[in-house]
Design an enzyme around this catalytic site. Structure first.
Site, PDB file in Angstrom:
ATOM      1  N   LYS A  14       0.839  -1.043  -0.018  1.00  0.00           N
ATOM      2  CA  LYS A  14       0.133  -0.038  -0.127  1.00  0.00           C
ATOM      3  C   LYS A  14       0.729   1.175   0.074  1.00  0.00           C
ATOM      4  O   LYS A  14       1.956   1.145   0.034  1.00  0.00           O
ATOM      5  CB  LYS A  14      -0.914   0.022   1.029  1.00  0.00           C
ATOM      6  CG  LYS A  14      -2.110  -1.152   1.303  1.00  0.00           C
ATOM      7  CD  LYS A  14      -2.905  -0.907   2.257  1.00  0.00           C
ATOM      8  CE  LYS A  14      -3.853  -2.023   2.470  1.00  0.00           C
ATOM      9  NZ  LYS A  14      -4.768  -1.819   3.411  1.00  0.00           N
ATOM     10  N   TYR A  54     -12.391  -2.699  -3.312  1.00  0.00           N
ATOM     11  CA  TYR A  54     -13.090  -2.886  -1.860  1.00  0.00           C
ATOM     12  C   TYR A  54     -14.668  -2.667  -2.055  1.00  0.00           C
ATOM     13  O   TYR A  54     -15.019  -2.307  -0.694  1.00  0.00           O
ATOM     14  CB  TYR A  54     -12.357  -1.721  -1.107  1.00  0.00           C
ATOM     15  CG  TYR A  54     -10.887  -1.936  -0.670  1.00  0.00           C
ATOM     16  CD1 TYR A  54     -10.378  -2.991   0.076  1.00  0.00           C
ATOM     17  CD2 TYR A  54      -9.995  -0.852  -1.034  1.00  0.00           C
ATOM     18  CE1 TYR A  54      -9.434  -3.049   0.324  1.00  0.00           C
ATOM     19  CE2 TYR A  54      -8.648  -1.101  -0.577  1.00  0.00           C
ATOM     20  CZ  TYR A  54      -8.279  -2.072   0.135  1.00  0.00           C
ATOM     21  OH  TYR A  54      -7.077  -2.481   0.634  1.00  0.00           O
ATOM     22  N   PHE A  62     -14.954   2.441   7.957  1.00  0.00           N
ATOM     23  CA  PHE A  62     -13.590   2.736   7.555  1.00  0.00           C
ATOM     24  C   PHE A  62     -13.379   2.843   6.161  1.00  0.00           C
ATOM     25  O   PHE A  62     -12.328   3.212   5.594  1.00  0.00           O
ATOM     26  CB  PHE A  62     -12.444   1.706   8.193  1.00  0.00           C
ATOM     27  CG  PHE A  62     -13.047   0.432   7.604  1.00  0.00           C
ATOM     28  CD1 PHE A  62     -12.741  -0.237   6.463  1.00  0.00           C
ATOM     29  CD2 PHE A  62     -13.798  -0.224   8.577  1.00  0.00           C
ATOM     30  CE1 PHE A  62     -12.848  -1.470   6.109  1.00  0.00           C
ATOM     31  CE2 PHE A  62     -14.040  -1.671   8.162  1.00  0.00           C
ATOM     32  CZ  PHE A  62     -13.760  -2.309   7.043  1.00  0.00           C
ATOM     33  N   ARG A  90      -1.330 -14.496   4.084  1.00  0.00           N
ATOM     34  CA  ARG A  90      -2.247 -14.046   5.063  1.00  0.00           C
ATOM     35  C   ARG A  90      -1.335 -14.308   6.407  1.00  0.00           C
ATOM     36  O   ARG A  90      -1.386 -13.211   7.283  1.00  0.00           O
ATOM     37  CB  ARG A  90      -3.481 -14.588   5.278  1.00  0.00           C
ATOM     38  CG  ARG A  90      -4.357 -14.297   3.581  1.00  0.00           C
ATOM     39  CD  ARG A  90      -4.856 -12.880   3.620  1.00  0.00           C
ATOM     40  NE  ARG A  90      -5.945 -12.675   4.842  1.00  0.00           N
ATOM     41  CZ  ARG A  90      -6.709 -11.695   4.699  1.00  0.00           C
ATOM     42  NH1 ARG A  90      -6.604 -10.776   3.848  1.00  0.00           N
ATOM     43  NH2 ARG A  90      -7.670 -11.686   5.921  1.00  0.00           N
ATOM     44  N   ASN A 117      -1.668  -0.141   7.129  1.00  0.00           N
ATOM     45  CA  ASN A 117      -1.412  -1.583   7.541  1.00  0.00           C
ATOM     46  C   ASN A 117      -0.590  -2.157   6.524  1.00  0.00           C
ATOM     47  O   ASN A 117      -0.408  -3.468   6.621  1.00  0.00           O
ATOM     48  CB  ASN A 117      -2.443  -2.410   7.954  1.00  0.00           C
ATOM     49  CG  ASN A 117      -3.384  -2.794   6.812  1.00  0.00           C
ATOM     50  OD1 ASN A 117      -3.250  -2.260   5.738  1.00  0.00           O
ATOM     51  ND2 ASN A 117      -4.164  -3.557   7.073  1.00  0.00           N
ATOM     52  N   HIS A 120      -2.014  -5.441   1.418  1.00  0.00           N
ATOM     53  CA  HIS A 120      -3.501  -6.217   1.284  1.00  0.00           C
ATOM     54  C   HIS A 120      -2.960  -7.426   0.395  1.00  0.00           C
ATOM     55  O   HIS A 120      -2.036  -7.458  -0.110  1.00  0.00           O
ATOM     56  CB  HIS A 120      -4.247  -5.431   0.488  1.00  0.00           C
ATOM     57  CG  HIS A 120      -5.385  -6.071  -0.170  1.00  0.00           C
ATOM     58  ND1 HIS A 120      -6.425  -6.129   0.752  1.00  0.00           N
ATOM     59  CD2 HIS A 120      -5.512  -6.682  -1.105  1.00  0.00           C
ATOM     60  CE1 HIS A 120      -7.207  -7.055  -0.039  1.00  0.00           C
ATOM     61  NE2 HIS A 120      -6.926  -7.429  -0.922  1.00  0.00           N
ATOM     62  N   GLU A 131      -9.693 -10.175  -7.485  1.00  0.00           N
ATOM     63  CA  GLU A 131      -8.631  -9.069  -7.521  1.00  0.00           C
ATOM     64  C   GLU A 131      -7.676  -9.185  -8.419  1.00  0.00           C
ATOM     65  O   GLU A 131      -7.186  -8.130  -8.963  1.00  0.00           O
ATOM     66  CB  GLU A 131      -8.044  -9.336  -6.022  1.00  0.00           C
ATOM     67  CG  GLU A 131      -9.357  -8.628  -4.941  1.00  0.00           C
ATOM     68  CD  GLU A 131      -8.830  -8.887  -3.282  1.00  0.00           C
ATOM     69  OE1 GLU A 131      -7.517  -9.225  -3.203  1.00  0.00           O
ATOM     70  OE2 GLU A 131      -9.627  -8.754  -2.579  1.00  0.00           O
TER      71      GLU A 131
HETATM   72  P1  CMP Z   1      -6.928  -4.665   3.779  1.00  0.00           P
HETATM   73  O1  CMP Z   1      -6.468  -6.141   3.692  1.00  0.00           O
HETATM   74  O2  CMP Z   1      -6.509  -4.087   2.474  1.00  0.00           O
HETATM   75  O3  CMP Z   1      -8.739  -5.054   3.475  1.00  0.00           O
HETATM   76  C1  CMP Z   1      -9.541  -3.953   4.005  1.00  0.00           C
HETATM   77  C2  CMP Z   1      -8.768  -3.035   4.769  1.00  0.00           C
HETATM   78  O4  CMP Z   1      -9.554  -1.883   5.628  1.00  0.00           O
HETATM   79  C3  CMP Z   1      -7.786  -3.516   5.799  1.00  0.00           C
HETATM   80  O5  CMP Z   1      -6.769  -3.981   4.804  1.00  0.00           O
HETATM   81  C4  CMP Z   1      -7.576  -2.109   6.440  1.00  0.00           C
HETATM   82  O6  CMP Z   1      -6.469  -1.484   6.042  1.00  0.00           O
HETATM   83  C5  CMP Z   1      -8.970  -1.245   6.440  1.00  0.00           C
HETATM   84  N1  CMP Z   1      -9.322  -1.004   7.805  1.00  0.00           N
HETATM   85  C6  CMP Z   1      -9.705  -0.081   8.433  1.00  0.00           C
HETATM   86  N2  CMP Z   1     -10.369  -0.183   9.518  1.00  0.00           N
HETATM   87  C7  CMP Z   1     -10.738  -1.593   9.511  1.00  0.00           C
HETATM   88  C8  CMP Z   1     -11.446  -2.191  10.447  1.00  0.00           C
HETATM   89  N3  CMP Z   1     -11.853  -1.832  11.505  1.00  0.00           N
HETATM   90  N4  CMP Z   1     -11.635  -3.656  10.074  1.00  0.00           N
HETATM   91  C9  CMP Z   1     -11.082  -3.987   9.121  1.00  0.00           C
HETATM   92  N5  CMP Z   1     -10.279  -3.576   8.395  1.00  0.00           N
HETATM   93  C10 CMP Z   1     -10.134  -2.223   8.426  1.00  0.00           C
END
Ligand code: CMP
Length: 152
Positions: A14, A54, A62, A90, A117, A120, A131
């Protein structure tokens, strides 16, 4: 003994991973585990692509921050291949929330927040197929042998 089906999964470094200069370190962790890069590119995710990627999070609290973050700068998209690649990646990433991610995992060691984070990764074979098709066309995949592949 090799176990698990050979799978492909989508990994995105990311925008926070790119900005923090962690691209090499992150890809290195995945490569060291034996995952094979079969397609890769740097791109700017458009709002349209972000919404398609998404779609299952639309309406969640979020969602707006998630779309803003993923479109805020370049990302690195990778297609990785390996036995049980979806679950292996994962596990390497750790929990979505870096405060809950185990030490030794990518997010546990390096991620700073729930939205930033770092990485992804697809969470199921269905998600991986959907995806990967958003980020790569069939002619962007490369077929080759990795040294040591016979051990995987
Ligand atoms: P990702 O694996 O990219 O998939 C969805 C993303 O939403 C997740 O990583 C996080 O970066 C983001 N996100 C933000 N807040 C939340 C939350 N409360 N629960 C899950 N995903 C979240």
């Amino acid at each position: 003994m090799a176990e698990g089906n050979v799978e492909r999964t989508l990994v995105l470094v990311k925008t926070d991973g790119v900005r923090r200069g962690l691209v090499g370190a992150l890809i290195g962790r995945l490569e060291a585990k034996g995952l094979k890069i079969v397609a890769a590119k740097m791109l700017r995710v458009t709002p349209e692509l972000a919404q398609r990627h998404y779609v299952e999070h639309e309406g969640k609290v979020f969602y707006t921050a998630l779309i803003q973050h993923i479109t805020s700068g370049p990302v690195i998209a990778l297609a990785l291949e390996g036995r049980s690649a979806i679950s292996v990646v994962r596990l390497l990433l750790g929990a979505t929330n870096p405060q809950l991610a185990a030490p030794g995992t990518i997010r546990g060691d390096w991620a700073l927040g729930l939205t930033p984070n770092l990485v992804h990764a697809s969470d199921s074979p269905e998600a991986a197929a959907r995806e990967l098709a958003l980020y790569f066309t069939a002619d962007e995949y490369q077929a080759y042998s990795r040294v040591g592949e016979e051990y995987f």
